[in-house]
Write an enzyme that holds these catalytic residues in place. Structure first.
Site, PDB file in Angstrom:
ATOM      1  N   ARG A 112     -12.954  32.794   1.543  1.00 27.73           N
ATOM      2  CA  ARG A 112     -11.678  33.551   1.200  1.00 27.73           C
ATOM      3  C   ARG A 112     -11.220  33.055   0.069  1.00 27.73           C
ATOM      4  O   ARG A 112     -11.545  31.942  -0.241  1.00 27.73           O
ATOM      5  CB  ARG A 112     -10.875  33.794   2.404  1.00 27.73           C
ATOM      6  CG  ARG A 112     -10.253  32.388   2.837  1.00 27.73           C
ATOM      7  CD  ARG A 112      -9.227  32.219   3.913  1.00 27.73           C
ATOM      8  NE  ARG A 112      -9.237  31.058   4.495  1.00 27.73           N
ATOM      9  CZ  ARG A 112      -8.654  29.889   4.118  1.00 27.73           C
ATOM     10  NH1 ARG A 112      -8.193  29.682   3.048  1.00 27.73           N
ATOM     11  NH2 ARG A 112      -8.657  28.988   5.005  1.00 27.73           N
ATOM     12  N   HIS A 169      -3.715  17.128   9.819  1.00 27.49           N
ATOM     13  CA  HIS A 169      -4.990  17.858   9.220  1.00 27.49           C
ATOM     14  C   HIS A 169      -4.665  18.966   8.489  1.00 27.49           C
ATOM     15  O   HIS A 169      -5.619  19.948   8.231  1.00 27.49           O
ATOM     16  CB  HIS A 169      -6.078  18.149  10.190  1.00 27.49           C
ATOM     17  CG  HIS A 169      -6.437  16.832  11.049  1.00 27.49           C
ATOM     18  ND1 HIS A 169      -7.011  15.716  10.189  1.00 27.49           N
ATOM     19  CD2 HIS A 169      -6.519  16.630  12.215  1.00 27.49           C
ATOM     20  CE1 HIS A 169      -7.284  14.913  11.332  1.00 27.49           C
ATOM     21  NE2 HIS A 169      -7.083  15.277  12.335  1.00 27.49           N
ATOM     22  N   LYS A 220     -18.393  25.811  12.526  1.00 24.07           N
ATOM     23  CA  LYS A 220     -18.699  24.666  11.901  1.00 24.07           C
ATOM     24  C   LYS A 220     -19.895  23.945  12.161  1.00 24.07           C
ATOM     25  O   LYS A 220     -20.632  23.484  11.406  1.00 24.07           O
ATOM     26  CB  LYS A 220     -17.529  23.485  12.171  1.00 24.07           C
ATOM     27  CG  LYS A 220     -16.147  24.058  11.654  1.00 24.07           C
ATOM     28  CD  LYS A 220     -15.273  22.999  11.709  1.00 24.07           C
ATOM     29  CE  LYS A 220     -13.647  23.422  11.747  1.00 24.07           C
ATOM     30  NZ  LYS A 220     -13.330  24.031  10.320  1.00 24.07           N
TER      31      LYS A 220
HETATM   32  P1  ADP Z   1      -6.124  26.537   3.199  1.00 25.53           P
HETATM   33  O1  ADP Z   1      -7.076  25.513   2.561  1.00 25.53           O
HETATM   34  O2  ADP Z   1      -6.261  27.658   2.246  1.00 25.53           O
HETATM   35  O3  ADP Z   1      -4.749  25.971   3.152  1.00 25.53           O
HETATM   36  P2  ADP Z   1      -6.236  26.716   6.038  1.00 25.53           P
HETATM   37  O4  ADP Z   1      -7.396  26.439   6.785  1.00 25.53           O
HETATM   38  O5  ADP Z   1      -5.106  25.436   5.976  1.00 25.53           O
HETATM   39  O6  ADP Z   1      -6.613  27.070   4.666  1.00 25.53           O
HETATM   40  O7  ADP Z   1      -5.184  28.046   6.278  1.00 25.53           O
HETATM   41  C1  ADP Z   1      -5.187  29.200   5.560  1.00 25.53           C
HETATM   42  C2  ADP Z   1      -4.050  29.985   6.035  1.00 25.53           C
HETATM   43  O8  ADP Z   1      -4.577  30.621   7.275  1.00 25.53           O
HETATM   44  C3  ADP Z   1      -2.887  29.520   6.123  1.00 25.53           C
HETATM   45  O9  ADP Z   1      -1.632  30.203   6.170  1.00 25.53           O
HETATM   46  C4  ADP Z   1      -2.703  29.218   7.770  1.00 25.53           C
HETATM   47  O10 ADP Z   1      -1.531  29.198   8.380  1.00 25.53           O
HETATM   48  C5  ADP Z   1      -3.521  30.294   8.242  1.00 25.53           C
HETATM   49  N1  ADP Z   1      -4.489  29.663   9.295  1.00 25.53           N
HETATM   50  C6  ADP Z   1      -5.627  28.964   9.236  1.00 25.53           C
HETATM   51  N2  ADP Z   1      -6.232  28.982  10.545  1.00 25.53           N
HETATM   52  C7  ADP Z   1      -5.401  29.418  11.368  1.00 25.53           C
HETATM   53  C8  ADP Z   1      -5.351  29.442  12.812  1.00 25.53           C
HETATM   54  N3  ADP Z   1      -6.304  29.086  13.670  1.00 25.53           N
HETATM   55  N4  ADP Z   1      -4.219  30.059  13.288  1.00 25.53           N
HETATM   56  C9  ADP Z   1      -3.471  30.745  12.767  1.00 25.53           C
HETATM   57  N5  ADP Z   1      -3.300  30.584  11.171  1.00 25.53           N
HETATM   58  C10 ADP Z   1      -4.193  29.779  10.584  1.00 25.53           C
HETATM   59  P1  ADP Z   2     -10.298  23.059   9.473  1.00 23.40           P
HETATM   60  O1  ADP Z   2     -11.014  24.134   9.665  1.00 23.40           O
HETATM   61  O2  ADP Z   2      -9.192  22.982  10.328  1.00 23.40           O
HETATM   62  O3  ADP Z   2      -9.790  23.051   8.018  1.00 23.40           O
HETATM   63  P2  ADP Z   2     -11.983  20.829   8.361  1.00 23.40           P
HETATM   64  O4  ADP Z   2     -13.315  20.763   9.104  1.00 23.40           O
HETATM   65  O5  ADP Z   2     -11.849  21.286   7.099  1.00 23.40           O
HETATM   66  O6  ADP Z   2     -11.091  21.887   9.452  1.00 23.40           O
HETATM   67  O7  ADP Z   2     -10.943  19.420   8.359  1.00 23.40           O
HETATM   68  C1  ADP Z   2      -9.646  19.561   8.202  1.00 23.40           C
HETATM   69  C2  ADP Z   2      -9.280  18.103   7.811  1.00 23.40           C
HETATM   70  O8  ADP Z   2      -9.641  17.374   8.740  1.00 23.40           O
HETATM   71  C3  ADP Z   2      -9.974  17.751   6.611  1.00 23.40           C
HETATM   72  O9  ADP Z   2      -9.317  18.082   5.220  1.00 23.40           O
HETATM   73  C4  ADP Z   2      -9.944  16.305   6.697  1.00 23.40           C
HETATM   74  O10 ADP Z   2      -8.595  15.567   6.431  1.00 23.40           O
HETATM   75  C5  ADP Z   2      -9.989  16.020   8.165  1.00 23.40           C
HETATM   76  N1  ADP Z   2     -11.491  15.907   8.541  1.00 23.40           N
HETATM   77  C6  ADP Z   2     -12.253  16.312   8.723  1.00 23.40           C
HETATM   78  N2  ADP Z   2     -13.542  15.975   9.149  1.00 23.40           N
HETATM   79  C7  ADP Z   2     -13.294  14.593   8.922  1.00 23.40           C
HETATM   80  C8  ADP Z   2     -14.292  13.613   9.060  1.00 23.40           C
HETATM   81  N3  ADP Z   2     -15.543  13.616   9.451  1.00 23.40           N
HETATM   82  N4  ADP Z   2     -13.626  12.431   8.740  1.00 23.40           N
HETATM   83  C9  ADP Z   2     -12.235  12.234   8.537  1.00 23.40           C
HETATM   84  N5  ADP Z   2     -11.461  13.160   8.409  1.00 23.40           N
HETATM   85  C10 ADP Z   2     -12.082  14.370   8.479  1.00 23.40           C
HETATM   86 MG    MG Z   3     -10.819  23.029   6.405  1.00 18.23          MG
END
Ligand code: ADP
Ligand code: ADP
Ligand code: MG
Length: 655
Positions: A297, A235, A116
């Site tokens: 993806r 989240h 990130k």
């Molecule tokens: P999306 O926006 O497509 O829902 P997510 O980040 O929530 O993306 O995750 C997509 C898929 O990958 C989900 O099935 C989630 O369970 C899996 N996944 C994502 N991050 C992890 C992780 N750190 N460990 C295990 N599974 C993960």
């Molecule tokens: P991940 O890889 O786990 O999906 P993200 O950076 O996409 O991580 O963040 C996951 C969620 O956390 C976002 O969908 C949002 O709801 C919350 N989030 C992330 N960054 C912020 C922020 N700067 N302020 C408030 N909420 C946030």
């Molecule tokens: Mg995300």
């Protein structure tokens, strides 16, 4: 076009990819773990190969084993789905080296967007706005605390290698910073093997708005509009929709362009999603959205984009992977109506959304309904195992307007039956109908703020379930067994006076005594607490849809997307009639083996208690199926056992 593809994934997304491949005449090869031998996607693929034991690191995350099957079967391409290996640059590289097409972006693009902090730096370089914060390399607590102070609380600490909402902590004041930092680093190290974090401004009233992008290998890139994924818990996304409510055409244009720029900056090819966070305190404004990360993806929620564009994104992925140009240009893309997706999970909202596993005694979705699409990974009779993500299905509703789509989704959820594992169906339906969400004025905190109301059970639900199930049990045993008349009841029932009996049942594991009476000819009444339910011939048929019977005599009472398991409670009389007289004692359900009373060599008699399995807060005694000698005890107390697992074997009978 490709001629064959291996799907390096499982469950719902494997089924989804197979569907499009089949339509396009592409041969499909599935790979599966021991736990998935009989899974739906294995049955649906043209061929399937076992690659290892249940834990993902030995199967779905094993690059070597997957590539080995790919070589042996001579497939042209590999589709990684989402999760698992989909965002591992090394996997994309290994495919390339093996001469197999990876249905996804080049390894370099995955790597560039993989962390990130690096992704934020790239976005800034591409002129894309990012959340103010520190994403440099220094990690010492004092320095990061100073940065947090400069950014201004509240701040969000995020694992740079994070995903799936893991490794994130919101911090509201300075005094809490250090503990939160420690927690985030520990979680990041445990989950991703990388403790590094970044610190950024916590956006107030945050809306998660993401843009679907697509690029081909000829330098073309488009966006397929946005999705709003603000309904989240921890989240993690719960419901997603497209387009985003309240987003102006100017802002859509600005976000779309920013997303395409971000993709171009890393030489992107294929399907990707650029996630933004928007500050919605004064509604969505074109100057108040910030890049969060790029997911390199296909996304779980891609069907809402398919619904409003009328496209098949997996087909686009296959076309792009085989070197074709994007099927459409930006100006040919249009939004048609509104779509919403709900993720149906095997989890228990009443117990902090704990995953819930076991056999799906029933799984039914409304069929052939207007504007409804169901993407499932399991069918009735399948098993939800504890090894993987417990998603059962995604229900996608499409309508001319947002309200129409939400009404359709709500109706579809009402018609959905999940019996066995607990599910979030009722919770999703409550969410769908919640005024704050319907109004379009919601943010990522909406679910948390309303959690109690969304997971509330109405008073009397358990009593009603107990009464209804009691009626069913009594009626089902029928005149043959005599239960429709109190004078013939068997020992377990205590007579409470003339023509009234106490029927002891377990309601979700807790004992309750239902008072059963026979008020008139052909009528049975059951009372529990304040609830009284009646049964006469016609009523019982009308209620048929609301029950799922288990072979062990239990009944799932289904009400508004929730199941309540009611079981006959019979502490004194062992159910000897149903012992099969065989050699093997199996676990009746997923659970924990809490006690074993025998050892090999012990002589037992039919009906003797041999072991106890605890499941769903209840103890289940396992009885000897016949007289005999114990030959083998295959499990130890404390161990998890799966339904149907062989626990104790008796020596074969002589003669
Ligand atoms: P999306 O926006 O497509 O829902 P997510 O980040 O929530 O993306 O995750 C997509 C898929 O990958 C989900 O099935 C989630 O369970 C899996 N996944 C994502 N991050 C992890 C992780 N750190 N460990 C295990 N599974 C993960
Ligand atoms: P991940 O890889 O786990 O999906 P993200 O950076 O996409 O991580 O963040 C996951 C969620 O956390 C976002 O969908 C949002 O709801 C919350 N989030 C992330 N960054 C912020 C922020 N700067 N302020 C408030 N909420 C946030
Ligand atoms: Mg995300």
């Amino acid at each position: 076009m490709l001629s064959s593809v291996l799907i390096a994934n499982r469950g719902e997304i494997a089924c989804r990819v197979i569907r499009t491949a089949r339509r396009l005449g592409i041969r499909t090869v599935a790979v599966y773990s021991e736990a998935d031998r009989t899974a739906l996607f294995v049955r649906e693929a043209d061929e399937a190969h076992e690659i290892g034991p249940a834990p993902a690191r030995d199967s779905y995350l094993s690059v070597d084993r997957i590539l080995d099957v790919a070589r042996r079967t001579g497939v042209e391409a590999i589709h990684p789905g989402y999760g698992f290996l989909s965002e591992r640059a090394e996997f994309a590289e290994a495919c390339e080296q093996a001469g197999i097409l990876f249905v996804g972006p080049p390894a370099s693009a995955i790597r560039a967007m993989g962390l990130k902090d690096a992704a934020k730096a790239l976005a800034i370089g591409a002129g894309v706005p990012v959340v103010p914060g520190y994403h440099g390399s220094r990690q010492d607590p004092d320095f990061l605390r100073q940065k947090a102070y400069e950014i201004g609380y509240p701040v969000l600490i995020k694992a740079v290698a994070g995903g799936g909402g893991t490794g994130m902590r919101r911090v509201d004041k300075q005094a809490e910073f250090e503990a939160a930092l420690e927690g985030a680093q520990r979680e990041a190290q445990a989950s991703f093997g990388d403790p590094r974090v970044l610190v950024e401004k916590y956006v107030l009233s945050p809306r998660h708005v993401e843009v679907q992008v697509f690029a081909d290998s000829h330098g073309n890139a488009v966006h397929l509009f946005e999705r709003d994924c603000s309904l989240q818990r921890r989240h993690q996304k719960v419901m997603e929709e497209a387009p985003a409510p309240g987003l102006s055409p100017e802002m859509r244009e600005a976000m779309g362009q920013a997303a395409v720029e971000a993709a171009r900056s890393v030489g992107y090819v294929g399907a990707g999603t650029v996630e933004f966070i928007a500050d919605a305190r004064q509604g969505l404004r074109p100057d108040r959205f910030y890049f969060m990360e790029m997911n390199t993806r296909l996304q779980v929620e891609h069907p809402v984009t398919e619904a409003i564009t009328g496209l098949d994104l997996v087909e686009w992925q296959f076309r792009v992977a085989s070197g074709e140009p994007l099927p459409l240009r930006q100006e040919q893309l249009r939004i048609n109506g509104h779509a919403v997706e709900a993720r149906v999970y095997a989890e228990d909202p009443a117990r902090g959304f704990l995953p819930s596993t076991g056999k799906l005694w029933a799984l039914r979705f409304p069929d052939n309904e207007d504007g409804i699409r169901v993407d499932a990974g399991v069918v009735s009779g399948d098993e939800v195992t504890p090894f993987y993500d417990p998603m059962i299905a995604k229900i996608i509703a499409h309508g001319a307007t947002r309200d129409e789509a939400l009404d359709r989704l709500s109706a579809a959820l009402r018609g959905t039956v999940v019996a066995g594992p607990r599910s979030n169906t009722a919770f999703l339906r409550a969410l769908c109908d919640m005024p704050e969400f319907r109004s379009g004025r919601f943010d990522t905190g909406t679910i948390d703020r309303n959690l109690e109301a969304l997971t509330a059970r109405s008073a009397g639900d358990d009593d009603r379930a107990a009464a209804l199930a009691a009626l069913r049990m009594v009626a089902r045993s029928g005149p043959a067994k005599g239960l429709s008349d109190p004078w013939d009841l068997h020992d377990a029932f205590q007579l409470m006076g003339a023509r009234a009996v106490a029927l002891p049942v377990l309601v979700d594991g807790e004992r309750r005594d239902v008072r059963v009476t026979w008020p008139g000819p052909g009528e049975i009444a059951a009372e529990s607490g304040e609830v009284r339910e009646m049964l006469s011939g016609t009523r019982s048929e009308r209620r048929e849809r609301g029950f799922v019977d288990r072979p062990d005599g239990g009944v799932y009472v289904l009400e508004g997307g929730r199941q309540i398991l009611v079981q006959p409670f019979d502490p004194f009389t062992a159910d000897l009639d149903h012992l099969d007289g065989g050699d093997v004692v199996q676990a009746p359900m997923h659970g924990k083996l809490v006690a074993v009373f025998v050892a090999p060599g012990d002589v037992v008699i039919r009906g003797q208690r041999l072991a106890v399995v605890e499941a769903m807060k209840m103890e289940h005694a396992l009885l000897a199926p016949r007289d005999g000698t114990v030959a083998e005890v295959a499990a130890e107390p404390g161990q998890q056992v799966s339904e149907g697992g062989r626990l104790i074997t008796l020596a074969p009978e002589e003669g």
